[in-house]
Design an enzyme around this catalytic site. Structure first.
Site, PDB file in Angstrom:
ATOM      1  N   HIS A  21      25.483  15.985  -9.741  1.00 30.07           N
ATOM      2  CA  HIS A  21      25.824  16.187 -11.153  1.00 30.07           C
ATOM      3  C   HIS A  21      24.651  16.824 -11.894  1.00 30.07           C
ATOM      4  O   HIS A  21      23.498  16.466 -11.667  1.00 30.07           O
ATOM      5  CB  HIS A  21      26.178  14.856 -11.809  1.00 30.07           C
ATOM      6  CG  HIS A  21      27.390  14.207 -11.216  1.00 30.07           C
ATOM      7  ND1 HIS A  21      28.659  14.448 -11.690  1.00 30.07           N
ATOM      8  CD2 HIS A  21      27.521  13.357 -10.174  1.00 30.07           C
ATOM      9  CE1 HIS A  21      29.526  13.753 -10.964  1.00 30.07           C
ATOM     10  NE2 HIS A  21      28.858  13.086 -10.043  1.00 30.07           N
ATOM     11  N   ASP A  53      31.467  17.130 -17.830  1.00 30.84           N
ATOM     12  CA  ASP A  53      30.893  16.042 -17.018  1.00 30.84           C
ATOM     13  C   ASP A  53      29.580  15.536 -17.616  1.00 30.84           C
ATOM     14  O   ASP A  53      28.640  16.300 -17.790  1.00 30.84           O
ATOM     15  CB  ASP A  53      30.666  16.619 -15.605  1.00 30.84           C
ATOM     16  CG  ASP A  53      29.900  15.704 -14.660  1.00 30.84           C
ATOM     17  OD1 ASP A  53      29.680  14.525 -14.992  1.00 30.84           O
ATOM     18  OD2 ASP A  53      29.546  16.186 -13.561  1.00 30.84           O
TER      19      ASP A  53
END
Lengths: 589, 589
Positions: free
Chosen positions: A372, A199
């Site tokens: 994130h 990611d």
């Protein structure tokens, strides 16, 4: 394409939506077996008029549907499961594995779309291993993210282990006590990881992303200071945040009114599955809240992104049926605007403030953290898994570049790192990573009525910019305009008067009809006119002419009333022939 | 309106564009004299399809044109002088005063629009006093801002002194050595200021805005490290930044290529007026740069906001005629994206990176600072001027609220602070400030062809979202469809087949024609049909019907071919009557 079909290599094909690479669907292929990781949707950009959602181009999967053995949903966010219902209408996915919350949300979506019979949904537990096909054994590793019940994947293949991080942050103090399974990642790092797909969302941000728990004391302070009614908005899918807000409501003895369909839905599933635990009597209906003092009410609502139809947006416009802003209300935005939503959000804030609310928003309050990881979190992932090859995914190009730089600084050689575009075919052997061609990529746009194709979008863009001019005329086989042409302008700005414009249009049509008629007469039969060619030629001519006259480019629609051929010779004598009445309507040069 | 005309009070009317209050034009009115401060443009939001610029509603000034004595431009930014050419076409402004750079830029604009004969332009110097009319004596006070040659105003009126800050930051180390005239502000503070109108742009930001000079060492480091060709983009109007870049080019022995019309224009005027001093041979043409090593070239370009037609945006798309990105190029964004431009900017960065450029962007590099003061700067302005009354201007609502809070914290009582909307009339006497009604406010939208009115915009919005369906039919006085109706779909997405849709449309038209004909027959003459009523009714009916059938709302245009009345009785026998051929086309219920 020969290379793509070369045996005994593993292919990884990110099929993303819009600019985020590999975000929506990632294809893993070995010999004649394909598994899919996630299948989400993206949201349209401003130029995609009337479009509701954006899907990746699925041509490759339609063409290779016979190979698809199954799919994994890493977690329950829209951009990871929102596309599945659409894809199931086009090709079969025999089985879909995922965490309990994702599967619960997905089941609703498939039911709503009427496609739940087309696949099997199966929930998995942390550390569970699932064999999807002879080449793919998938292991589910607990990670931490903004939604509860999220997984990183270890995919055991004949060539080695591929780690796909899913979406993650490193949260050492998760709200739900479900810790990131570093041990399992470290174990894979020790045994050897062939390739890491990770990611890249926050790859541009130095440092570490703060724990979700850091939001708690700040929201606590704000809630304790609120004198009157309190409204809080956040992402419906941010289960941990919702949990914090519900805990704080209990602490500060406020009853909670939940407003907005997605918020109600996620809370219902999260409570059923035990990700949110709170007493039933914490909640009251909107009606019930009327009998409670303002100081004891907390409205938890959708609309943190200024979405036009969300509850808080409607409240800000004064057109929510049941909730009106009152002087003394405190309204908290526990979410940052996603780029592209900033103006919608600040306009909502302005409208709420104009009605007398005290609105609390902005980064310095510490009431939002990302789901994130940042650069230091990326480094930990790389350090634990020690991959041979590295592919940054789930990010726009510049984020992938930054993430690749981080990996390079961690000691992965540049020939072992690959930066891809959507549709690129990554070919992996045990000692090499390379690009091996490209499959159809791009996007499919969907509005409420179906797929919006490129030509439709182009028409909408032209219509939006300069409007539309419709010209309707009847022409008979004797090359005459049999009616005064009808001209209709909509969405058009011009200083040219309509009669003048009509005159110009008449002359242009007459010019074609009089001087170029032979082009539209059939070679075989002189009495047969190719009316559709004629229509097209008039439309193109008018489009050019109007651009020159109006200095703008409205879409021109020419409607040609075709005479019935059998009666055309008779009609001449009875129908008014427009040309004959006008002495000025001479043939244009 | 009686109150507005009450004598011997001063009226202040902010007429802004879009959400920024009093940004574009501020009206000062005393008895029968009006002066204007600034007249700029704003840029359209995403929903304003095809609109190029946004102007404030000028109804009040058109209605009171006889009172207008003159205008002041505080500085040369588009949002302060860009609207003047449009206004001069609607009403006279006898004289416009402004700093040299603003007047030079304005003169170009008026020439280009062909209206330079309609006013007199006059430059002013710092500390100059100009009597515009018997009630208004204006004093120009040097301030610091991102463009050179910017003024704060002290307006001497019969009621006292009004300070209008214009746009400002507090820059103690200005690049051009033109220092903020704190002495003059303090002198007014000592003598007594009736009212302060102050720039609120950064009212949400704590602390002080950094000096423009803080950018110098960071750009210096980046330029010294660049190995190959260098491109730098910033706002063309940021004269100080441009100056820094030119100084650094000299220092690092790079020749400068200036690309982009507005950048060329501002540099030309700034050099003529002495705000930029650099040797002529610092500059080379694009062609000349081809013979110089990459390491000695610096391209200074427009496009810092991802504007679609700007040079750097075209370079990023690979469609600039002369400049292609090369591996090894360093491209620097010395500007932050304005909210609303973020996505355009990051997409430009991505495209440049994909072509191999090293792109340097983002806040942490310290290569951009704002031209507007933050909370501590606002406090200094309030402390120096010590106004009796305070009106925050030049900001969106939440910024005005923050600025008002700052003033309140500085000791101004809340009844002496007023938060306004565009069009509000502020009435000021020597001991009172209050709202006294409202004048027409709002916005005027302009595209390349003229004013875009609300109905045109609504049509464009509908066209953009769902496209357009055109239906053309001929109906005769015997209530018959005389041709097969033509149906044309553009920008429409539907699963309904066109023949089915046409059938539905035919039935709807026939239903009206057959069952409701009497509604459209004239009371006086049974042979006279009100065709335009009929057309309107059919259009409305089709709009409703199509919404129901297609579940989307394309704009419906109905084109009615009206029969020539004198021949209608005859035509029946000869024209094909469509209905008669179709057994299925029964009258719909």
């Amino acid at each position: 394409m020969n290379q793509i079909n070369k045996e005994s290599t593993l292919k990884i094909i990110p099929l993303g939506g819009l600019h985020e690479i590999g975000k929506n669907t990632c294809v893993l292929e070995y010999e004649d077996e394909i598994i899919l990781i996630d299948a989400g949707i993206a949201f349209p950009t401003d130029e995609m008029h009337g479009v509701n959602i954006v899907l990746p181009d699925m041509t490759y999967l339609r063409d290779n549907r016979h190979k698809i053995k199954g799919m994994i949903a890493t977690h329950g966010h829209e951009d990871h499961i929102g596309g599945i219902a659409y894809h199931l209408k086009q090709f079969d996915i025999p089985i879909i594995y995922g965490p309990k919350l994702a599967i619960a949300l997905l089941r609703d979506k498939l039911d709503e779309a009427g496609v739940s019979g087309r696949t099997t949904l199966k929930t998995v537990e942390p550390r569970e291993m699932t064999r999807i096909s002879s080449s793919f054994l998938v292991e589910f590793i607990r990670n931490t993210h903004s939604i509860a019940d999220s997984f990183t994947l270890a995919i055991h293949t004949p060539l080695g282990v591929i780690i796909h991080t899913g979406d993650f942050k490193v949260d050492y103090t998760p709200i739900d006590g479900e810790y990131f399974d570093f041990q399992k990642l470290a174990e894979h790092g020790e045994k050897g990881v062939l390739c890491l797909l990770s990611d890249s969302t926050n790859a541009e941000l130095p440092g570490s992303t703060a724990s979700e728990r850091s939001v708690y004391p700040n929201l606590d302070r704000i809630i304790s200071q609120a004198e009157g009614r309190l409204m809080i908005t956040t992402f419906a899918s941010s289960v941990h945040r919702v949990n914090i807000i519900l805990q704080l409501a209990q602490k500060h003895k406020r009853k909670v009114v939940v407003v907005g369909r997605s918020m109600l839905n996620v809370i219902a599933h999260a409570r059923t599955l035990g990700y949110i635990t709170c007493p039933e009597d914490l909640f009251v209906s909107l009606k019930g809240a009327r009998n409670i003092p303002d100081k004891q009410v907390l409205i938890l609502t959708t609309g943190s992104q200024g979405e036009p139809l969300a509850a808080l947006t409607r409240i800000s416009r004064g057109d929510h049926r049941h909730i009106k802003v009152r002087q003394g209300d405190t309204i908290v935005f526990s979410a940052n605007p996603i780029p592209g939503n900033t103006i919608a959000v600040v306009n909502t804030i302005d409208r709420l403030m104009m009605q007398g609310a005290n609105v609390i928003y902005g980064r310095h309050h510490g009431i939002h953290v990302s789901g994130h990881g940042s650069q230091e979190d990326h480094k930990l992932m790389l350090a634990l898994t020690r991959p041979k090859f590295f592919v940054p995914v789930h990010g726009e190009h510049r984020m992938l570049v930054k993430h690749a730089q981080t990996a390079y600084e961690m000691g992965i050689s540049s020939e072992n790192i690959i930066i891809v575009k959507n549709g690129d075919v990554i070919e992996l052997s045990s000692n090499n990573i390379s690009l091996a061609g490209k499959v159809p990529s791009g996007i499919e746009l969907v509005d409420q009525a179906g797929v919006v194709h490129e030509n439709v979008l182009q028409d909408r863009q032209q219509l939006a910019k300069d409007g539309v001019i419709t010209v309707a005329a009847s022409i008979n086989q004797d090359r005459e305009l049999t009616e005064l042409p009808q001209v209709d302008l909509r969405g058009v700005v011009t200083k040219v008067e309509k009669p003048v414009l009509r005159q110009v249009i008449i002359r242009a049509i007459e010019n074609i009809v009089k001087n170029r008629w032979e082009e539209f007469v059939s070679d075989e039969d002189k009495n047969t006119i190719n009316w559709s060619w004629l229509k097209e030629e008039v439309e193109n001519t008018l489009q050019r002419l109007i651009k020159r006259e109006l200095r703008s480019e409205p879409l021109v629609i020419f409607i040609l009333q075709i005479p019935d051929v059998s009666s055309s010779s008779k009609s001449k004598t009875n129908q008014k022939v427009y040309r004959r009445r006008r002495s000025t309507a001479s043939v244009a040069s």
